[in-house]
Design a protein around this motif. Structure first.
Motif, PDB file in Angstrom:
ATOM      1  N   GLY A 247       0.807  -1.232   0.007  1.00  0.00           N
ATOM      2  CA  GLY A 247      -0.028   0.099  -0.131  1.00  0.00           C
ATOM      3  C   GLY A 247       0.871   1.220  -0.029  1.00  0.00           C
ATOM      4  O   GLY A 247       0.194   2.339   0.199  1.00  0.00           O
ATOM      5  N   MET A 248       2.091   1.354  -0.186  1.00  0.00           N
ATOM      6  CA  MET A 248       3.079   2.455  -0.285  1.00  0.00           C
ATOM      7  C   MET A 248       3.136   2.875  -1.814  1.00  0.00           C
ATOM      8  O   MET A 248       2.889   2.099  -2.847  1.00  0.00           O
ATOM      9  CB  MET A 248       4.272   2.320   0.200  1.00  0.00           C
ATOM     10  N   ALA A 249       3.231   4.097  -1.903  1.00  0.00           N
ATOM     11  CA  ALA A 249       3.772   4.748  -3.316  1.00  0.00           C
ATOM     12  C   ALA A 249       4.787   3.855  -3.766  1.00  0.00           C
ATOM     13  O   ALA A 249       5.706   3.788  -3.165  1.00  0.00           O
ATOM     14  CB  ALA A 249       3.963   6.023  -3.142  1.00  0.00           C
ATOM     15  N   SER A 250       4.617   3.429  -5.229  1.00  0.00           N
ATOM     16  CA  SER A 250       5.646   2.534  -5.585  1.00  0.00           C
ATOM     17  C   SER A 250       5.732   3.049  -7.249  1.00  0.00           C
ATOM     18  O   SER A 250       4.997   2.769  -7.867  1.00  0.00           O
ATOM     19  CB  SER A 250       5.256   0.996  -5.441  1.00  0.00           C
ATOM     20  N   THR A 251       7.183   2.868  -8.031  1.00  0.00           N
ATOM     21  CA  THR A 251       7.120   3.017  -9.122  1.00  0.00           C
ATOM     22  C   THR A 251       8.431   2.751  -9.481  1.00  0.00           C
ATOM     23  O   THR A 251       9.214   2.263  -8.963  1.00  0.00           O
ATOM     24  CB  THR A 251       7.029   4.649  -9.511  1.00  0.00           C
ATOM     25  N   ARG A 252       8.391   2.069 -11.007  1.00  0.00           N
ATOM     26  CA  ARG A 252       9.704   1.982 -11.574  1.00  0.00           C
ATOM     27  C   ARG A 252      10.142   2.919 -12.696  1.00  0.00           C
ATOM     28  O   ARG A 252       9.562   3.608 -13.257  1.00  0.00           O
ATOM     29  CB  ARG A 252       9.404   0.535 -12.455  1.00  0.00           C
ATOM     30  N   VAL A 253      11.553   3.221 -12.743  1.00  0.00           N
ATOM     31  CA  VAL A 253      12.028   4.316 -13.503  1.00  0.00           C
ATOM     32  C   VAL A 253      13.404   3.686 -14.106  1.00  0.00           C
ATOM     33  O   VAL A 253      14.153   2.683 -13.803  1.00  0.00           O
ATOM     34  CB  VAL A 253      12.510   5.286 -12.633  1.00  0.00           C
ATOM     35  N   ASP A 254      13.559   4.392 -15.210  1.00  0.00           N
ATOM     36  CA  ASP A 254      14.984   4.027 -16.172  1.00  0.00           C
ATOM     37  C   ASP A 254      16.015   4.449 -15.370  1.00  0.00           C
ATOM     38  O   ASP A 254      16.538   5.768 -15.243  1.00  0.00           O
ATOM     39  CB  ASP A 254      14.706   4.482 -17.466  1.00  0.00           C
ATOM     40  N   GLY A 255      16.781   3.671 -14.752  1.00  0.00           N
ATOM     41  CA  GLY A 255      18.097   4.158 -13.801  1.00  0.00           C
ATOM     42  C   GLY A 255      19.250   4.642 -15.011  1.00  0.00           C
ATOM     43  O   GLY A 255      20.168   5.351 -14.384  1.00  0.00           O
ATOM     44  N   PHE A 256      18.935   4.383 -16.247  1.00  0.00           N
ATOM     45  CA  PHE A 256      20.277   4.845 -17.137  1.00  0.00           C
ATOM     46  C   PHE A 256      19.822   6.325 -17.544  1.00  0.00           C
ATOM     47  O   PHE A 256      20.393   6.944 -18.164  1.00  0.00           O
ATOM     48  CB  PHE A 256      20.253   4.019 -18.443  1.00  0.00           C
ATOM     49  N   ASN A 257      18.560   6.815 -17.106  1.00  0.00           N
ATOM     50  CA  ASN A 257      18.171   8.345 -17.485  1.00  0.00           C
ATOM     51  C   ASN A 257      18.060   8.953 -15.846  1.00  0.00           C
ATOM     52  O   ASN A 257      17.374   8.863 -15.276  1.00  0.00           O
ATOM     53  CB  ASN A 257      16.921   8.155 -17.939  1.00  0.00           C
ATOM     54  N   PRO A 258      19.443   9.822 -15.689  1.00  0.00           N
ATOM     55  CA  PRO A 258      19.475  10.251 -14.511  1.00  0.00           C
ATOM     56  C   PRO A 258      18.363  11.321 -14.201  1.00  0.00           C
ATOM     57  O   PRO A 258      17.968  11.802 -12.848  1.00  0.00           O
ATOM     58  CB  PRO A 258      20.771  10.905 -14.450  1.00  0.00           C
ATOM     59  N   VAL A 259      18.018  12.102 -15.248  1.00  0.00           N
ATOM     60  CA  VAL A 259      16.977  13.017 -15.020  1.00  0.00           C
ATOM     61  C   VAL A 259      15.690  12.659 -14.638  1.00  0.00           C
ATOM     62  O   VAL A 259      14.950  12.798 -13.733  1.00  0.00           O
ATOM     63  CB  VAL A 259      16.884  14.040 -16.376  1.00  0.00           C
ATOM     64  N   ALA A 260      15.373  11.463 -15.357  1.00  0.00           N
ATOM     65  CA  ALA A 260      13.902  10.906 -15.099  1.00  0.00           C
ATOM     66  C   ALA A 260      14.035  10.164 -13.567  1.00  0.00           C
ATOM     67  O   ALA A 260      13.168  10.360 -12.715  1.00  0.00           O
ATOM     68  CB  ALA A 260      13.629   9.541 -15.854  1.00  0.00           C
ATOM     69  N   THR A 261      15.325   9.663 -13.205  1.00  0.00           N
ATOM     70  CA  THR A 261      15.387   9.197 -11.842  1.00  0.00           C
ATOM     71  C   THR A 261      15.224  10.274 -10.885  1.00  0.00           C
ATOM     72  O   THR A 261      14.519  10.123  -9.827  1.00  0.00           O
ATOM     73  CB  THR A 261      16.831   8.274 -11.771  1.00  0.00           C
TER      74      THR A 261
END
Length: 375
Positions: A247-261
């Protein structure tokens, strides 16, 4: 049986438990590391203009410093001048820098034995860290922690743990302390994908979510648990979904993209600082070296490694900055030369520093009796 390798990386919005709870984003499971290395979110990730120019340069500086020190350590180990167990962070430079960009010195970070990027990004002294890696008295832990156990309390880099996943419950404890202090301090813990399979991970997720602790769980998913690919040790590779189940906020991000991360980290840090609870961030990257500094990694499929190397974080980010005319190439070259000189000076200085004397062998090892009695 379903063919999990064919399932696309799609987002599904889950209903919040209560109207004020954060939205949880879960992902379809993927059991193919071939897909994981190519199926990133870079095309839809945050653009460069998501951050101001000053922060983009800070990101690059941090990433470049991490890469330079990491490379130098590996050279020293292979030459025999440095006799220590080291764990390269190649591929994680952007992920580490993105976390450091969004934290205050009073915020706390708990890392793993693959800790170099976290320590540098948090603002630890380069001289102190290099001296510690060489086991010298002037090191951050007076030479007694070494490369696996870096720490720097002065900037909130609390500790590094050598046991997989053991930093997660420590961070939860620090989160409880921050909550009891009624401060706006945020606690971050980093760990690899393999740590999500231990019991303490699940206990920590449950407690952090239940008590709405100000903790950010950053899973540095480099898709290898030492020498085993994630698909061979995890029945479900939907790591973000594991945390979402609590029940916590959870997401996946592209770690090769430092800005998105960095954008995702910022949102999570702000959520924690407001008192709105924890976040689990699965930062998907790929390990570009062996598990340790001198280990063989011929077991890594050559094609997958080649594809991942095409997105090597530092040179890729450098090209993006120049291509978008955010920073002139000459400015980045000046930064590169400055960092190379600083790193060379720190390594040279460390070799001239003394080792800790025998009289230091018990100092700072046991808690002071007066401190314990005063609790």
């Amino acid at each position: 049986m379903a063919d999990f390798a064919a399932i696309a990386c799609d987002t599904t919005t889950l209903e919040p438990r209560e109207p004020d709870d954060p939205v949880v984003r879960a992902y379809a499971p993927q059991h193919s590391w071939e897909q994981m290395v190519t199926n990133t979110l870079s095309e839809t990730g945050a653009a460069l203009n998501s951050l101001p120019r000053t922060e983009l340069i800070r990101l690059y500086r941090s990433m470049r410093l991490i890469a330079e020190v990491d490379s130098r350590i590996n050279e020293e180990v292979r030459s025999g001048r440095l006799k220590a167990a080291t764990y390269p962070v190649r591929g994680l430079e952007g992920a580490c820098a993105a976390v450091g960009l969004n934290l205050r010195s009073t915020d706390q970070l708990v890392s793993t034995y693959r800790n170099l990027g976290d320590a540098l990004a948090k603002g630890s002294s380069l001289d102190d860290l290099v001296a510690e890696i060489y086991g010298r008295l002037t090191g951050a832990s007076k030479g007694k922690g070494g490369a696996m156990h870096l720490q720097d309390q002065s900037v909130g880099f609390v500790t590094s743990t050598g046991i997989v996943g053991s930093g997660i419950p420590i961070a939860v404890g620090l989160g409880v302390a921050a909550q009891l202090d009624r401060s706006d301090r945020v606690v971050v813990t980093t760990f690899g994908d393999g740590a999500t399979s231990i019991g303490a991970f699940h206990e920590s997720m449950n407690m952090a979510s239940l008590w709405k602790l100000p903790v950010l769980f950053v899973c540095q998913n480099n898709q290898w648990g030492e020498h085993t690919p994630i698909a061979e040790y995890a029945a479900s590779t939907d790591l973000a979904g594991r945390a979402a189940a609590y029940g916590m906020a959870s997401t996946r991000v592209d770690g090769f993209n430092p800005v998105a991360t960095a954008v995702e980290v910022r949102e999570a840090v702000e959520r924690a600082r407001r008192g709105d609870g924890p976040t689990f961030l699965e930062v998907v990257t790929y390990r570009l070296t062996g598990h340790s500094g001198v280990s063989d990694y011929s077991y890594v499929p050559k094609e997958a490694l080649a594809r991942a190397m095409e997105r090597d974080p530092v040179p890729t980010f450098r090209r993006r900055l120049i291509g978008a005319e955010v920073v002139r190439e000459a400015e980045l070259e000046a930064i590169d030369k400055e960092i190379a000189a600083d790193v060379d000076a720190s390594f040279t200085k460390a070799l001239d520093e003394p080792f800790p004397p025998l009289t230091e062998r018990f100092t700072d090892v046991f808690a002071d009796e007066k401190v314990v009695q005063g609790l």
